[in-house]
Design a protein around this motif. Structure first.
Motif, PDB file in Angstrom:
ATOM      1  N   MET A  37      59.854  21.305  52.140  1.00 28.08           N
ATOM      2  CA  MET A  37      60.477  22.790  51.906  1.00 28.08           C
ATOM      3  C   MET A  37      61.555  22.916  51.065  1.00 28.08           C
ATOM      4  O   MET A  37      61.416  23.756  50.099  1.00 28.08           O
ATOM      5  CB  MET A  37      60.829  23.540  53.383  1.00 28.08           C
ATOM      6  CG  MET A  37      59.530  23.646  54.346  1.00 28.08           C
ATOM      7  SD  MET A  37      59.851  24.304  56.085  1.00 28.08           S
ATOM      8  CE  MET A  37      59.966  26.017  55.664  1.00 28.08           C
ATOM      9  N   SER A  38      62.275  22.022  51.094  1.00 25.85           N
ATOM     10  CA  SER A  38      63.541  22.023  50.195  1.00 25.85           C
ATOM     11  C   SER A  38      63.175  21.969  48.749  1.00 25.85           C
ATOM     12  O   SER A  38      63.765  22.295  47.796  1.00 25.85           O
ATOM     13  CB  SER A  38      64.681  20.995  50.517  1.00 25.85           C
ATOM     14  OG  SER A  38      64.331  20.044  50.325  1.00 25.85           O
TER      15      SER A  38
ATOM     16  N   ALA B  20      53.992  30.795  49.969  1.00 23.30           N
ATOM     17  CA  ALA B  20      54.589  29.895  50.952  1.00 23.30           C
ATOM     18  C   ALA B  20      55.594  29.221  50.732  1.00 23.30           C
ATOM     19  O   ALA B  20      56.528  28.639  51.176  1.00 23.30           O
ATOM     20  CB  ALA B  20      53.393  29.410  51.956  1.00 23.30           C
ATOM     21  N   ALA B  21      55.207  28.521  49.475  1.00 18.34           N
ATOM     22  CA  ALA B  21      56.284  27.532  48.698  1.00 18.34           C
ATOM     23  C   ALA B  21      57.543  28.113  48.415  1.00 18.34           C
ATOM     24  O   ALA B  21      58.757  27.690  48.651  1.00 18.34           O
ATOM     25  CB  ALA B  21      55.656  26.934  47.480  1.00 18.34           C
ATOM     26  N   LYS B  22      57.405  29.431  47.877  1.00 19.76           N
ATOM     27  CA  LYS B  22      58.697  30.258  47.483  1.00 19.76           C
ATOM     28  C   LYS B  22      59.485  30.543  48.672  1.00 19.76           C
ATOM     29  O   LYS B  22      60.745  30.423  48.933  1.00 19.76           O
ATOM     30  CB  LYS B  22      58.288  31.472  46.731  1.00 19.76           C
ATOM     31  CG  LYS B  22      59.467  32.363  46.258  1.00 19.76           C
ATOM     32  CD  LYS B  22      58.831  33.516  45.589  1.00 19.76           C
ATOM     33  CE  LYS B  22      59.830  34.483  45.139  1.00 19.76           C
ATOM     34  NZ  LYS B  22      59.561  35.951  44.799  1.00 19.76           N
ATOM     35  N   ASN B  23      58.754  31.017  49.962  1.00 18.92           N
ATOM     36  CA  ASN B  23      59.491  31.435  50.951  1.00 18.92           C
ATOM     37  C   ASN B  23      59.983  30.143  51.679  1.00 18.92           C
ATOM     38  O   ASN B  23      61.065  30.263  52.548  1.00 18.92           O
ATOM     39  CB  ASN B  23      58.433  32.142  51.884  1.00 18.92           C
ATOM     40  CG  ASN B  23      57.960  33.481  51.507  1.00 18.92           C
ATOM     41  OD1 ASN B  23      58.513  34.084  50.562  1.00 18.92           O
ATOM     42  ND2 ASN B  23      56.927  34.180  52.127  1.00 18.92           N
ATOM     43  N   ALA B  24      59.595  29.081  51.630  1.00 15.60           N
ATOM     44  CA  ALA B  24      60.105  27.862  52.115  1.00 15.60           C
ATOM     45  C   ALA B  24      61.144  27.633  51.540  1.00 15.60           C
ATOM     46  O   ALA B  24      62.138  27.093  52.139  1.00 15.60           O
ATOM     47  CB  ALA B  24      58.968  26.723  52.088  1.00 15.60           C
ATOM     48  N   LEU B  25      61.265  27.342  50.312  1.00 18.07           N
ATOM     49  CA  LEU B  25      62.443  27.242  49.631  1.00 18.07           C
ATOM     50  C   LEU B  25      63.763  28.226  50.076  1.00 18.07           C
ATOM     51  O   LEU B  25      64.953  27.580  50.264  1.00 18.07           O
ATOM     52  CB  LEU B  25      62.322  27.143  47.882  1.00 18.07           C
ATOM     53  CG  LEU B  25      63.111  26.608  47.169  1.00 18.07           C
ATOM     54  CD1 LEU B  25      64.070  25.505  47.419  1.00 18.07           C
ATOM     55  CD2 LEU B  25      62.934  26.643  45.773  1.00 18.07           C
TER      56      LEU B  25
ATOM     57  N   ILE C 298      60.727  26.454  62.507  1.00 20.42           N
ATOM     58  CA  ILE C 298      60.891  26.595  61.135  1.00 20.42           C
ATOM     59  C   ILE C 298      59.838  27.118  60.496  1.00 20.42           C
ATOM     60  O   ILE C 298      60.122  27.943  59.712  1.00 20.42           O
ATOM     61  CB  ILE C 298      61.351  24.898  60.662  1.00 20.42           C
ATOM     62  CG1 ILE C 298      62.523  24.311  61.268  1.00 20.42           C
ATOM     63  CG2 ILE C 298      61.509  25.068  59.157  1.00 20.42           C
ATOM     64  CD1 ILE C 298      62.694  22.924  61.166  1.00 20.42           C
ATOM     65  N   VAL C 299      58.756  26.664  60.841  1.00 21.54           N
ATOM     66  CA  VAL C 299      57.555  27.318  60.045  1.00 21.54           C
ATOM     67  C   VAL C 299      56.924  28.557  60.650  1.00 21.54           C
ATOM     68  O   VAL C 299      56.657  28.693  61.835  1.00 21.54           O
ATOM     69  CB  VAL C 299      56.458  26.067  60.079  1.00 21.54           C
ATOM     70  CG1 VAL C 299      55.088  26.865  59.141  1.00 21.54           C
ATOM     71  CG2 VAL C 299      56.788  24.911  59.282  1.00 21.54           C
TER      72      VAL C 299
ATOM     73  N   VAL D 210      50.752  20.175  48.274  1.00 22.24           N
ATOM     74  CA  VAL D 210      50.793  20.669  49.869  1.00 22.24           C
ATOM     75  C   VAL D 210      51.252  19.305  50.616  1.00 22.24           C
ATOM     76  O   VAL D 210      50.520  18.276  50.294  1.00 22.24           O
ATOM     77  CB  VAL D 210      49.676  21.409  50.631  1.00 22.24           C
ATOM     78  CG1 VAL D 210      48.335  20.481  50.389  1.00 22.24           C
ATOM     79  CG2 VAL D 210      50.027  21.991  51.904  1.00 22.24           C
ATOM     80  N   VAL D 211      52.173  19.487  51.586  1.00 19.68           N
ATOM     81  CA  VAL D 211      52.531  18.417  52.371  1.00 19.68           C
ATOM     82  C   VAL D 211      51.883  18.556  53.844  1.00 19.68           C
ATOM     83  O   VAL D 211      52.059  19.872  54.397  1.00 19.68           O
ATOM     84  CB  VAL D 211      54.070  18.063  52.506  1.00 19.68           C
ATOM     85  CG1 VAL D 211      54.338  17.033  53.458  1.00 19.68           C
ATOM     86  CG2 VAL D 211      54.532  17.844  51.022  1.00 19.68           C
ATOM     87  N   VAL D 212      51.180  17.681  54.249  1.00 18.91           N
ATOM     88  CA  VAL D 212      50.703  17.875  55.739  1.00 18.91           C
ATOM     89  C   VAL D 212      51.171  16.884  56.766  1.00 18.91           C
ATOM     90  O   VAL D 212      51.239  15.896  56.329  1.00 18.91           O
ATOM     91  CB  VAL D 212      49.145  17.464  55.625  1.00 18.91           C
ATOM     92  CG1 VAL D 212      48.485  17.969  57.118  1.00 18.91           C
ATOM     93  CG2 VAL D 212      48.440  18.558  54.629  1.00 18.91           C
TER      94      VAL D 212
END
Length: 187
Positions: A105-106, A157-162, A122-123, A87-89
């Motif tokens: 996210m990319s 969330a990671a999948k949706n971010a990408l 964006i989020v 995770v990136v904070v």
């Protein structure tokens, strides 16, 4: 089951408005519950003094769980940091845009960020990332705890971010938007 290490990444310039102290405080509230969690801080200091963050890390007794890389991070190293992160904070106090957000996210890395308007553009909370109340390290700790414990939510969330990056921020799409703007200006 939890991985051997869960890496929480703070990446980019270290300056007061980026809220590194909030992340350190939040991490100090949860680290005992997540002995395999590691806070990685990577970036150079800009118009700030890292000593105050280092002192806070020591005061909170988390120096064994913090891995600091306080320097300029070369382009060929960036991927290593992001690829290692769970995770990136981004605990920013003020921001108009964030390259770190888009980069994370990319890479398909879930993000936790303060609920500033620029970030909320964006989020989408609990869809492609996670939001916490800006300036509130206790709320950040709660969100971080939830993200660390729920691997399925984190992966979704990671999948949706990408997907968001591929759909909204790819060069072809940006080129089409620019072309539409210019065609609307034609006389």
């Amino acid at each position: 089951p939890l991985r051997a290490k869960q890496v929480i990444l703070f990446f980019g310039q270290i300056k007061e408005v980026k809220g590194l102290d909030l992340l350190i405080e939040a991490f100090s509230l949860i680290y005992k519950d997540y002995p395999n969690a590691q806070l990685v801080i990577a970036g150079r200091v800009w118009k700030d003094n890292y000593l105050k963050y280092q002192n806070l890390i020591v005061e909170r007794g988390i120096e064994d769980q913090v891995n600091s890389h306080i320097r300029y991070i070369a382009d060929d190293e960036v991927g290593t940091f992001y690829s290692a992160a769970d995770v990136v904070v981004l605990p920013y106090r003020r921001i108009y845009q964030s390259g770190v957000l888009l980069m994370a996210m990319s890479y398909g890395i879930p993000v936790i960020t303060s609920d500033l308007d620029a970030m909320k553009e964006i989020v989408d909370d609990r869809d492609n990332g996670f939001l916490f109340k800006s300036g509130d390290y206790v709320d950040l700790a709660c969100v971080l705890r939830g993200v660390l414990i729920d691997e399925d939510v984190r992966h979704q969330a990671a999948k949706n971010a990408l997907t968001k990056m591929e759909d909204d921020f790819n060069w072809l799409g940006i080129g089409k938007k620019i072309a539409q703007i210019y065609s609307g200006l034609a006389i």
